[in-house]
Design a protein around this motif. Structure first.
Motif, PDB file in Angstrom:
ATOM      1  N   VAL A 284      15.532  13.968 -12.864  1.00  0.00           N
ATOM      2  CA  VAL A 284      15.114  12.949 -13.827  1.00  0.00           C
ATOM      3  C   VAL A 284      15.713  11.597 -13.458  1.00  0.00           C
ATOM      4  CG1 VAL A 284      15.243  12.232 -16.252  1.00  0.00           C
ATOM      5  CG2 VAL A 284      14.747  14.625 -15.674  1.00  0.00           C
ATOM      6  N   VAL A 285      16.997  11.579 -13.135  1.00  0.00           N
ATOM      7  CA  VAL A 285      17.671  10.333 -12.761  1.00  0.00           C
ATOM      8  C   VAL A 285      17.048   9.759 -11.490  1.00  0.00           C
ATOM      9  CG1 VAL A 285      19.868   9.357 -11.942  1.00  0.00           C
ATOM     10  CG2 VAL A 285      19.827  10.903 -13.921  1.00  0.00           C
ATOM     11  N   TYR A 286      16.814  10.605 -10.491  1.00  0.00           N
ATOM     12  CA  TYR A 286      16.214  10.132  -9.243  1.00  0.00           C
ATOM     13  C   TYR A 286      14.840   9.522  -9.501  1.00  0.00           C
ATOM     14  CZ  TYR A 286      14.003   9.821  -4.740  1.00  0.00           C
ATOM     15  OH  TYR A 286      13.328   9.341  -3.655  1.00  0.00           O
ATOM     16  N   HIS A 287      13.999  10.225 -10.257  1.00  0.00           N
ATOM     17  CA  HIS A 287      12.655   9.716 -10.506  1.00  0.00           C
ATOM     18  C   HIS A 287      12.693   8.369 -11.239  1.00  0.00           C
ATOM     19  CE1 HIS A 287      11.243  13.660  -9.241  1.00  0.00           C
ATOM     20  NE2 HIS A 287      10.035  13.115  -9.139  1.00  0.00           N
ATOM     21  N   ALA A 288      13.563   8.250 -12.224  1.00  0.00           N
ATOM     22  CA  ALA A 288      13.676   6.980 -12.952  1.00  0.00           C
ATOM     23  C   ALA A 288      14.142   5.860 -12.022  1.00  0.00           C
ATOM     24  CB  ALA A 288      14.640   7.131 -14.128  1.00  0.00           C
ATOM     25  N   ALA A 289      15.139   6.144 -11.201  1.00  0.00           N
ATOM     26  CA  ALA A 289      15.672   5.124 -10.299  1.00  0.00           C
ATOM     27  C   ALA A 289      14.659   4.732  -9.228  1.00  0.00           C
ATOM     28  CB  ALA A 289      16.964   5.627  -9.647  1.00  0.00           C
ATOM     29  N   ILE A 290      13.977   5.704  -8.628  1.00  0.00           N
ATOM     30  CA  ILE A 290      13.054   5.383  -7.540  1.00  0.00           C
ATOM     31  C   ILE A 290      11.830   4.647  -8.070  1.00  0.00           C
ATOM     32  CG2 ILE A 290      11.699   7.517  -7.403  1.00  0.00           C
ATOM     33  CD1 ILE A 290      13.099   5.495  -4.423  1.00  0.00           C
TER      34      ILE A 290
ATOM     35  N   ILE B 235       0.823  -1.212   0.000  1.00  0.00           N
ATOM     36  CA  ILE B 235       0.000   0.000   0.000  1.00  0.00           C
ATOM     37  C   ILE B 235       0.856   1.261   0.000  1.00  0.00           C
ATOM     38  CG2 ILE B 235      -1.620   1.352   1.404  1.00  0.00           C
ATOM     39  CD1 ILE B 235      -2.851  -1.438   2.211  1.00  0.00           C
ATOM     40  N   VAL B 236       1.834   1.344   0.900  1.00  0.00           N
ATOM     41  CA  VAL B 236       2.617   2.586   0.984  1.00  0.00           C
ATOM     42  C   VAL B 236       3.547   2.759  -0.207  1.00  0.00           C
ATOM     43  CG1 VAL B 236       2.402   2.756   3.493  1.00  0.00           C
ATOM     44  CG2 VAL B 236       4.431   1.652   2.522  1.00  0.00           C
ATOM     45  N   GLN B 237       4.065   1.651  -0.737  1.00  0.00           N
ATOM     46  CA  GLN B 237       4.913   1.769  -1.923  1.00  0.00           C
ATOM     47  C   GLN B 237       4.086   2.126  -3.162  1.00  0.00           C
ATOM     48  OE1 GLN B 237       8.658  -1.005  -1.767  1.00  0.00           O
ATOM     49  NE2 GLN B 237       6.887  -2.129  -0.990  1.00  0.00           N
ATOM     50  N   ALA B 238       2.863   1.633  -3.225  1.00  0.00           N
ATOM     51  CA  ALA B 238       1.983   2.016  -4.337  1.00  0.00           C
ATOM     52  C   ALA B 238       1.665   3.513  -4.252  1.00  0.00           C
ATOM     53  CB  ALA B 238       0.708   1.187  -4.317  1.00  0.00           C
ATOM     54  N   PHE B 239       1.435   4.006  -3.038  1.00  0.00           N
ATOM     55  CA  PHE B 239       1.217   5.443  -2.849  1.00  0.00           C
ATOM     56  C   PHE B 239       2.447   6.224  -3.311  1.00  0.00           C
ATOM     57  CE2 PHE B 239       1.834   9.268  -0.305  1.00  0.00           C
ATOM     58  CZ  PHE B 239       0.635   9.943  -0.526  1.00  0.00           C
TER      59      PHE B 239
ATOM     60  N   THR C 273       5.300   9.538  -7.262  1.00  0.00           N
ATOM     61  CA  THR C 273       6.460   9.686  -8.140  1.00  0.00           C
ATOM     62  C   THR C 273       6.026   9.862  -9.592  1.00  0.00           C
ATOM     63  OG1 THR C 273       7.770   8.342  -6.621  1.00  0.00           O
ATOM     64  CG2 THR C 273       8.642   8.626  -8.845  1.00  0.00           C
ATOM     65  N   LEU C 274       5.014   9.124  -9.995  1.00  0.00           N
ATOM     66  CA  LEU C 274       4.499   9.275 -11.361  1.00  0.00           C
ATOM     67  C   LEU C 274       3.895  10.661 -11.573  1.00  0.00           C
ATOM     68  CD1 LEU C 274       2.995   5.720 -11.932  1.00  0.00           C
ATOM     69  CD2 LEU C 274       5.169   6.637 -12.815  1.00  0.00           C
ATOM     70  N   VAL C 275       3.248  11.191 -10.536  1.00  0.00           N
ATOM     71  CA  VAL C 275       2.757  12.569 -10.611  1.00  0.00           C
ATOM     72  C   VAL C 275       3.946  13.522 -10.768  1.00  0.00           C
ATOM     73  CG1 VAL C 275       1.627  14.436  -9.319  1.00  0.00           C
ATOM     74  CG2 VAL C 275       0.594  12.156  -9.384  1.00  0.00           C
ATOM     75  N   GLY C 276       5.022  13.267 -10.038  1.00  0.00           N
ATOM     76  CA  GLY C 276       6.235  14.082 -10.159  1.00  0.00           C
ATOM     77  C   GLY C 276       6.815  14.034 -11.564  1.00  0.00           C
ATOM     78  N   ILE C 277       6.817  12.853 -12.158  1.00  0.00           N
ATOM     79  CA  ILE C 277       7.302  12.726 -13.540  1.00  0.00           C
ATOM     80  C   ILE C 277       6.393  13.503 -14.483  1.00  0.00           C
ATOM     81  CG2 ILE C 277       7.606  11.086 -15.452  1.00  0.00           C
ATOM     82  CD1 ILE C 277       8.569   9.055 -13.288  1.00  0.00           C
ATOM     83  N   TRP C 278       5.097  13.402 -14.277  1.00  0.00           N
ATOM     84  CA  TRP C 278       4.147  14.148 -15.114  1.00  0.00           C
ATOM     85  C   TRP C 278       4.388  15.656 -14.993  1.00  0.00           C
ATOM     86  CZ3 TRP C 278       0.112  17.509 -13.808  1.00  0.00           C
ATOM     87  CH2 TRP C 278      -0.700  17.881 -14.872  1.00  0.00           C
ATOM     88  N   THR C 279       4.654  16.149 -13.769  1.00  0.00           N
ATOM     89  CA  THR C 279       4.911  17.590 -13.611  1.00  0.00           C
ATOM     90  C   THR C 279       6.185  18.006 -14.337  1.00  0.00           C
ATOM     91  OG1 THR C 279       6.101  17.398 -11.505  1.00  0.00           O
ATOM     92  CG2 THR C 279       3.696  17.696 -11.389  1.00  0.00           C
ATOM     93  N   MET C 280       7.163  17.105 -14.381  1.00  0.00           N
ATOM     94  CA  MET C 280       8.378  17.410 -15.144  1.00  0.00           C
ATOM     95  C   MET C 280       8.077  17.483 -16.636  1.00  0.00           C
ATOM     96  SD  MET C 280      11.604  15.446 -13.425  1.00  0.00           S
ATOM     97  CE  MET C 280      10.872  13.864 -13.134  1.00  0.00           C
TER      98      MET C 280
END
Length: 149
Positions: free
Chosen positions: A122-128, A94-98, A103-110
């Motif tokens: 960008v690297v952090y978001h891809a890795a996480i 549950i918490v990892q899905a959250f 994180t996907l919202v963060g990628i969308w904002t980028m």
């Protein structure tokens, strides 16, 4: 150390079976908890960077708030795995899905140009994303049925 960390479930003696799996010498619960610690620490570190506390030039208030919330939710999940060991795998999923959704919202904002778009971001978001997907997969594959305590 709790009984489930030694490789035996809390009720293995009473039920006659072992439900906690081992992965490379570690119990799956310990591995899931370690991932939660690493994930939470990485989000809180990213929040500190976006707060301007550790590195100049990466200040971004909205990203700092989002990363603080995600890191805090991961910590709540970690605490839940200790307080309610039988909920370890459900709480982790549950918490990892959250965190993955955030994180996907963060990628969308980028992508749309609202969020920070530096190379480290960008690297952090891809890795996480990879770490979170792996963590969800691990927790899902090694889950035990949640039983009332």
């Amino acid at each position: 150390m709790e009984p489930s960390d030694t490789g035996t479930s809390e009720n293995a003696t009473n039920r006659g079976h072992n439900r906690t799996r081992r992965i490379a010498g570690f119990t799956s619960k310990r591995t899931v908890r370690t991932l939660l610690v690493v994930e939470a620490a990485s989000f809180l570190l990213a929040a500190a960077i976006h707060a301007g506390a550790l590195v100049d030039g990466y200040r971004h208030g909205e990203a700092m708030v989002a990363e603080t919330v995600i890191g805090s939710v991961l910590l709540v999940g970690l605490v839940t795995t200790r307080v309610r060991p039988r909920w370890t795998f459900s709480a982790a999923v549950i918490v990892q899905a959250f965190a993955l959704l955030g994180t996907l919202v963060g990628i969308w904002t980028m992508i749309v140009g609202v969020g920070p778009r530096t190379v480290p971001d960008v690297v952090y978001h891809a890795a996480i994303v990879l770490v979170l997907v792996a963590g969800i997969g691990l927790a899902w594959r090694t889950r035990e049925p949640d039983r009332p305590e």
